[in-house]
Every structure is written in structure tokens, then in C-alpha cells.
Design an enzyme around this catalytic site. Sequence first.
Site, PDB file in Angstrom:
ATOM      1  N   HIS A 161       0.823  -1.212   0.000  1.00 33.74           N
ATOM      2  CA  HIS A 161       0.000   0.000   0.000  1.00 33.74           C
ATOM      3  C   HIS A 161       0.858   1.263   0.000  1.00 33.74           C
ATOM      4  CE1 HIS A 161      -3.753  -2.193   0.512  1.00 33.74           C
ATOM      5  NE2 HIS A 161      -3.112  -2.961   1.372  1.00 33.74           N
ATOM      6  N   ILE A 162       1.908   1.291   0.822  1.00 32.47           N
ATOM      7  CA  ILE A 162       2.761   2.476   0.852  1.00 32.47           C
ATOM      8  C   ILE A 162       3.674   2.513  -0.359  1.00 32.47           C
ATOM      9  CG2 ILE A 162       4.606   3.659   2.104  1.00 32.47           C
ATOM     10  CD1 ILE A 162       3.366   2.620   4.696  1.00 32.47           C
ATOM     11  N   ASP A 181       9.116  -7.121  -5.218  1.00 31.61           N
ATOM     12  CA  ASP A 181       8.297  -7.669  -4.127  1.00 31.61           C
ATOM     13  C   ASP A 181       8.322  -9.184  -4.244  1.00 31.61           C
ATOM     14  OD1 ASP A 181       5.712  -6.221  -2.356  1.00 31.61           O
ATOM     15  OD2 ASP A 181       5.941  -8.403  -2.404  1.00 31.61           O
ATOM     16  N   ALA A 239      10.380   1.959   6.952  1.00 39.02           N
ATOM     17  CA  ALA A 239       9.601   0.737   7.114  1.00 39.02           C
ATOM     18  C   ALA A 239       9.685   0.232   8.543  1.00 39.02           C
ATOM     19  CB  ALA A 239      10.072  -0.325   6.120  1.00 39.02           C
ATOM     20  N   ASP A 264      13.994   6.686   9.343  1.00 32.75           N
ATOM     21  CA  ASP A 264      12.924   7.089  10.255  1.00 32.75           C
ATOM     22  C   ASP A 264      12.710   6.072  11.374  1.00 32.75           C
ATOM     23  OD1 ASP A 264      10.634   8.813  10.957  1.00 32.75           O
ATOM     24  OD2 ASP A 264       9.409   7.095  10.344  1.00 32.75           O
ATOM     25  N   GLU A 269      14.980   2.282  19.730  1.00 31.60           N
ATOM     26  CA  GLU A 269      14.474   3.643  19.768  1.00 31.60           C
ATOM     27  C   GLU A 269      14.220   4.076  21.204  1.00 31.60           C
ATOM     28  OE1 GLU A 269      11.035   3.733  17.254  1.00 31.60           O
ATOM     29  OE2 GLU A 269      12.185   3.333  15.419  1.00 31.60           O
ATOM     30  N   HIS A 292      10.789   8.291  13.991  1.00 30.04           N
ATOM     31  CA  HIS A 292       9.663   7.371  13.735  1.00 30.04           C
ATOM     32  C   HIS A 292       8.359   8.160  13.544  1.00 30.04           C
ATOM     33  CE1 HIS A 292       8.344   2.953  14.530  1.00 30.04           C
ATOM     34  NE2 HIS A 292       7.574   3.524  13.626  1.00 30.04           N
ATOM     35  N   GLY A 294       7.035   8.772  10.296  1.00 29.24           N
ATOM     36  CA  GLY A 294       6.550   8.629   8.922  1.00 29.24           C
ATOM     37  C   GLY A 294       5.051   8.756   8.795  1.00 29.24           C
ATOM     38  N   GLY A 295       4.312   8.166   9.718  1.00 24.36           N
ATOM     39  CA  GLY A 295       2.855   8.239   9.666  1.00 24.36           C
ATOM     40  C   GLY A 295       2.270   9.224  10.644  1.00 24.36           C
TER      41      GLY A 295
END
Length: 411
Positions: A161-162, A181, A239, A264, A269, A292, A294-295
Site C-alpha cells: 500500500h505504501i 516484491d 519501514a 525514520d 528507539e 519514527h 513517517g505516519g
Amino acid sequence: MSNLSLAKDKIRILLLEGIHQNAVTLFKSHGYRNVELLPGALDGEELKAKIADAHMIGIRSRTKLTAEMLEAADKLMAIGCFCIGTNQVALEAARDKGVPVFNAPYSNTRSVAELVIAEIIMLARGIPHKDRLCHQGGWLKTADGSYEVRGKVLGIIGYGHIGSQVSVLAESMGMKVRYFDIIDKLPLGNAAPCDSMEELLEISDYVTLQVPATPQTKNMFRREQIRAMKPGSILLNLARGNVVDIDALTEALEDGHLRGAAIDVFPKEPASKDEEFISPLRGQPNVILTPHVGGSTQEAQANIGNEVADKLVRYSDNGSTLGAVNFVEVSLPVQEGVTRFLHIHRNVPGVLAHINEVFSSRGLNIAGQYLMTDGEVGYVVVDISGDIEAGMGVRKGLEAIEGTIRTRFLK
């Protein structure tokens, strides 16, 4: 029947890590008033104490629900991961307790894809280094090492999807898109698949990783893969943190094999904003490091709040498990005038026959029945027409069936 089904205002919902207010609003609009929203993650004894009385819990990526932690959550009936990933939850342990886990695999797709494109452009122009120099009083006004992205090859590893959304955005800017993929995926626009990851690495000016967290993707990008990249190319990882060997990446940046990187997500972390972020990538001149995020846009978090809360409400209201990542998926109709019984059990022979015996021996008419199983767990939903006397012993009869994990009753 009220003594068999927990009233909505008694169902305790715990939301951690500053989950968007949309989730709280959606829960309350469906009658769930007992919602606690905390701004940060919890761990250790504090988390154990909090989840001991929770019926549903919502988390993001920092809260770790281990098998040991889940053992302390005897009342827990569902988990919501308000993010894409679910590797912070012991999924098998949750399933074995009859607890489905839901996530939001699509709601932040656009946000991540936009950041990938933005970072490609910034790295192509050497902006991170120029930006730091300006903040220090320098003035590096030069076109050396600065390029347009039009006409360059973007290699996408993971065309889900991304990855496919990145593909569309990149092509609209004139980039040539190639992807790899492990599953055959139809290309969007003029993107073209590569037969192997090695082929993609040889031809790509930019490589972005958009793979999920699986045993196959752990440490998939090591020194061998990094050295197989085109000299002077750029790597982006938005990712999962355990996909890239950070030491090998640092080495390739320092000796000039790679021209830049954007990272990211990291193997380790910080647990909070008060903990120092440690990485050998700190201080590298043409490297973008982000925490982190990204979203992490307002739009994405609002969408995620709605999506995951809706899945939890559907499960609590009528037993639907559509979208569960560790559980058989059943999309159930809303029924009027029936009592719904949910039975989660070990996938062993004879359970359905015993369930039907519990109802038939009490003269109860089955208006609808749904059964799904996987290798370990079975899920039976039975709708009984009419009202049921609390003293008929249906609950005890179902719980007494060998292999029973959990029963719920909805009215």
C-alpha cells in the site's frame, strides 16, 4: 439477559500514547463511557496494574504487550494497535487467550509516502548539510552534488500500500520507478517490476524500503545489499527498524559508497522524549534522521483513531473480527431480536456438536450460526431467537465444553 452481558458503561477502555481524540469520540458515540486516555506509554508494573481491569486496550508502537504482560490482563477481550505494525504485541499469546488484535494498515499510507518523496528531494539537493551550515553561520551556495529527481530511477522494495503510493507520487514527478516484491504485484502507471532485488539495487539512484516486519525482513539489508547498491545512490528506510544494518550503512556513508540516507526507524528507539537517541548516523552530513514519524500527521492519526476504534466497537457490539491480525476473520450481520453467543475455543474435534447440544437440550432455537477456524483456534457465533432465561445455565454449559477459551454474550 443483562446479567449475562456486560453493560457498555461497565466496559473499561484504556488508551495509551496519546491516541487521537477521534477514538474517544467514536467510543462514546456508541455508548462506551468508561474511556481513559493517557498521553504516554506504560511499562512494567505500572502497565500491569493498568491493564488488569481493562476490557479493551489501545496502544501505538512504544507499549509492549508481552505474553507475560497479557497474563496479567484477565478481563482483556480485545487489543487495538493504533498504527500499522503489531510486532509490539505477543500475537500468539493474545490469540491463545481469545483476544483478537486489530490495527490500521492503510490509514497513514499517504503520510508515509509524502515523507519519502520529500526526503528524496531534500537528499538530491544536499539540503541536510546546507541547512546545518546555515544554522552555524555558513553559506554553501553551490550546485555541486545537487540534482533534480526528474529522470532518476527510484527502486521500491516492497510494493504494498505504501510502496505503490510512493510509486504514483514519484512517477508524477518524472521519476522512473522500478520495484521488487516477493509477491507478484501489478504495476501502477509506468512502474516496472524487477526480477530480483539485486537487479533493482544495480540500477536505482534511490532505494526506498517499504517492507513489513517479518522474520524474512529482519536484517534483510546488510552490508552485502548496501554494497550492491549503485555507487553514489541514496537509501531510505521508513519501514521497520530491524530491516537495515545501521553499522554497515554508516560505513558506506563514511567511505562515500552511498551519497546519503534517510532513516525514520531504528533497531533501538528511545522509550520517551527524555531518553537520548543514540546512533552512529548522528552527525553524518547528508543524512536525514527522523524519530519514527513517517505516519505521524494529524490527518493520519485522525484516520487511525477512527479506523481502529471502529473495529473494536464492531467486535464488542456484535462479535465481528474483520481486520484482526491474529484471529479468524468473521464479518457478522447486525441481528435484531436475538441473543448472540460468542464461543472461542481450541481447534479440536467435536466442539460445535457440544455447543449445539447446550442449546438443543434447553429447547432453544438457533436463528443463525457462524463458524471459522484456523490451525489453533475456532470461533463460533450463535444467534438464539427470543429472550433467554438467565437461570437456564447456558453460560455454564458453554464454559464446561472441553477446549473452551472464552465465551461472551451479546444482547
